[in-house]
Design a protein around this motif. Structure first.
Motif, mmCIF file in Angstrom:
data_model
loop_
_atom_site.group_PDB
_atom_site.id
_atom_site.type_symbol
_atom_site.label_atom_id
_atom_site.label_comp_id
_atom_site.label_asym_id
_atom_site.label_seq_id
_atom_site.Cartn_x
_atom_site.Cartn_y
_atom_site.Cartn_z
ATOM 1 N N ASP A 82 5.918 1.395 6.701
ATOM 2 C CA ASP A 82 4.923 2.283 7.459
ATOM 3 C C ASP A 82 4.709 1.219 8.613
ATOM 4 O O ASP A 82 4.816 1.197 9.432
ATOM 5 N N ILE A 83 4.825 -0.087 7.991
ATOM 6 C CA ILE A 83 4.463 -1.288 8.512
ATOM 7 C C ILE A 83 4.909 -2.551 9.220
ATOM 8 O O ILE A 83 5.600 -2.629 10.023
ATOM 9 N N ASN A 84 5.454 -2.757 8.364
ATOM 10 C CA ASN A 84 6.259 -4.019 8.738
ATOM 11 C C ASN A 84 8.417 -3.417 8.406
ATOM 12 O O ASN A 84 8.624 -3.042 8.052
ATOM 13 N N ARG A 85 9.140 -4.453 9.488
ATOM 14 C CA ARG A 85 10.162 -4.516 8.653
ATOM 15 C C ARG A 85 11.244 -5.181 7.807
ATOM 16 O O ARG A 85 10.516 -6.525 7.367
ATOM 17 N N VAL A 102 16.765 -11.794 -2.546
ATOM 18 C CA VAL A 102 15.816 -11.385 -2.347
ATOM 19 C C VAL A 102 15.207 -10.462 -1.592
ATOM 20 O O VAL A 102 15.816 -9.759 -0.376
ATOM 21 N N PHE A 103 14.273 -9.453 -0.847
ATOM 22 C CA PHE A 103 13.369 -8.328 -0.927
ATOM 23 C C PHE A 103 12.390 -9.777 0.172
ATOM 24 O O PHE A 103 11.337 -10.391 0.309
ATOM 25 N N LEU A 104 12.615 -9.295 2.074
ATOM 26 C CA LEU A 104 12.196 -9.824 3.184
ATOM 27 C C LEU A 104 10.893 -8.787 3.784
ATOM 28 O O LEU A 104 11.668 -7.934 4.073
ATOM 29 N N LYS A 105 9.596 -9.748 3.797
ATOM 30 C CA LYS A 105 9.169 -8.029 5.117
ATOM 31 C C LYS A 105 8.580 -9.136 6.190
ATOM 32 O O LYS A 105 8.279 -10.783 6.235
ATOM 33 N N CYS A 106 9.263 -9.093 6.748
ATOM 34 C CA CYS A 106 8.307 -9.354 8.511
ATOM 35 C C CYS A 106 7.385 -8.770 9.462
ATOM 36 O O CYS A 106 7.611 -7.898 9.176
ATOM 37 N N MET A 158 10.066 -11.804 -1.652
ATOM 38 C CA MET A 158 9.420 -11.267 -3.126
ATOM 39 C C MET A 158 10.798 -10.607 -4.348
ATOM 40 O O MET A 158 11.808 -10.723 -3.332
ATOM 41 N N GLU A 159 11.017 -11.227 -4.683
ATOM 42 C CA GLU A 159 12.157 -11.005 -5.279
ATOM 43 C C GLU A 159 12.183 -8.765 -5.187
ATOM 44 O O GLU A 159 11.802 -8.327 -5.005
ATOM 45 N N TYR A 160 13.645 -9.124 -5.167
ATOM 46 C CA TYR A 160 14.268 -8.071 -4.939
ATOM 47 C C TYR A 160 14.658 -7.135 -6.142
ATOM 48 O O TYR A 160 15.373 -7.716 -7.271
ATOM 49 N N LEU A 161 13.948 -5.673 -6.135
ATOM 50 C CA LEU A 161 14.195 -4.640 -7.196
ATOM 51 C C LEU A 161 15.256 -3.944 -6.587
ATOM 52 O O LEU A 161 15.864 -3.530 -6.251
ATOM 53 N N SER A 162 16.858 -4.492 -7.989
ATOM 54 C CA SER A 162 17.845 -3.598 -7.290
ATOM 55 C C SER A 162 17.381 -2.429 -7.955
ATOM 56 O O SER A 162 17.196 -1.850 -8.758
ATOM 57 N N LEU A 179 4.396 -1.752 -5.869
ATOM 58 C CA LEU A 179 4.225 -2.567 -4.236
ATOM 59 C C LEU A 179 3.195 -2.552 -3.625
ATOM 60 O O LEU A 179 2.231 -1.739 -3.579
ATOM 61 N N ASP A 180 2.973 -3.209 -3.116
ATOM 62 C CA ASP A 180 2.520 -2.802 -1.793
ATOM 63 C C ASP A 180 0.745 -2.811 -2.094
ATOM 64 O O ASP A 180 0.571 -1.953 -1.425
ATOM 65 N N PRO A 181 0.498 -3.434 -2.780
ATOM 66 C CA PRO A 181 -0.837 -2.937 -3.080
ATOM 67 C C PRO A 181 -2.129 -3.173 -2.691
ATOM 68 O O PRO A 181 -2.275 -4.455 -1.648
#
Ligand code: ADP
Length: 290
Positions: free
Chosen positions: A31-34, A46-50, A94-98, A215-217
């Motif tokens: 909703d919020i981040n890229r 890895v999983f990246l949010k920016c 964070m850890e990437y969930l395949s 996720l995203d708690p």
């Protein structure tokens, strides 16, 4: 938790000085981040949010929530690896969930594991050691000994204050009446629960083990019913999920009477974030409980 001054610095510190990001694929759904999946030169992902620089506080709060949920060991939660800023941007790695196919008993296990999360040992007082966010709205977590008072003072009242100018007089009166009678509307739970806090379907993902990961708690110690209510706000999970939850912790017969009251918090937040389409829902629920 690693804090770094660039994404490259974070990756070298985490995986070794010679490791770099070799590919970046956009992940949709947030909703919020890229969000991106980063492929690293050592083959890891890895999983990246920016987001903008000023989102660092939001990422730091997300890390605290992820760490608290992970510490219970009750349910899959991705491991936060690094936060920091990179030029004009803040980031969270964070850890990437395949992706993997769901196990046939995906919903049963999810119900059992969420109930186990809610039964994990947690602080006796309602709240959380730090404030965090619900969506992009600040969420206050100063502790309280009373669930009803916590829900009134740290959940309903701050959202009502933000929404006040959007509300008609009748809705204002209804909401005020709810806050005045909250003790008779919300019973204290038999035990405090660490909850996810924002558990709509988009915040649960099938992890590499075929089970649900959360996720995203917007985590805090609460009545567990508040988490169940959120799962039902936008359509709900299949019955199998609630039946399995009920096998671990019986869901009180009167819980459906409270469900929309818990969700009034989220609907007020949606009104504050996304505007008038949420007003009629807020007004009708407020009227019902007033
Ligand atoms: P936002 O903070 O913008 O709401 P989310 O945390 O919801 O972003 O993540 C955006 C999307 O990325 C999610 O809908 C989910 O599909 C995917 N996602 C989130 N975390 C992970 C992860 N650790 N590994 C793989 N995919 C993820």
């Amino acid at each position: 938790m690693l804090t770094a001054n660039s994404i490259n610095e974070a990756i070298s510190a985490l995986f070794g000085p010679s490791v770099t990001a070799v590919d970046r694929q956009r992940v949709s759904g947030g909703d919020i981040n890229r969000a991106y999946r980063l492929e690293l030169s050592n083959g890891a992902r890895v999983f990246l949010k920016c987001n903008r620089h000023d989102f660092l506080g939001m990422f730091t709060a997300e890390v605290k929530g992820l760490e608290a949920l992970r510490a219970t060991g009750a349910i899959g939660v991705p491991e936060p690896l690094a936060v920091g800023t990179d030029g004009a941007e803040a980031f969270l790695i964070m850890e990437y969930l395949s992706p993997a196919p769901r196990r046939p008993d995906y919903w049963e296990i999810f119900g059992h594991e969420l109930a186990a999360l809610h039964r994990a040992k947690c602080g006796p007082r309602f709240g959380f050691p730090t404030d965090n966010y619900i969506g992009s709205t600040p969420q206050q977590n100063a502790p309280s000994d009373s669930w009803a008072a916590f829900f009134r003072d740290r959940r309903l009242l701050p959202q009502m204050e933000l929404a006040w100018g959007l509300l008609d007089d009748r809705t204002r009166r209804s909401l005020t009446s709810i806050t005045e009678r909250i003790d008779s509307l919300l019973p204290e739970p038999a035990f405090p629960s660490l909850i996810h806090g924002d558990l709509w379907s988009g915040n649960a993902l099938c992890g590499p083990d075929g089970k649900a990961w959360i996720l995203d708690p917007a985590a805090y110690v609460a009545h567990f019913e508040a988490d169940l209510a959120m799962t039902e706000l936008f359509g709900g999970f299949p019955n199998r999920f609630y039946q399995s939850y009920n096998e671990v912790t019986p869901i009180d017969r009167s819980y459906p009477d409270r469900r929309d009251l818990y969700n009034l918090y989220h609907l007020l937040n949606h009104l504050n974030l996304f505007g008038l389409p949420y007003l009629s829902n807020v007004s009708s629920i407020a009227k019902r409980y007033a």
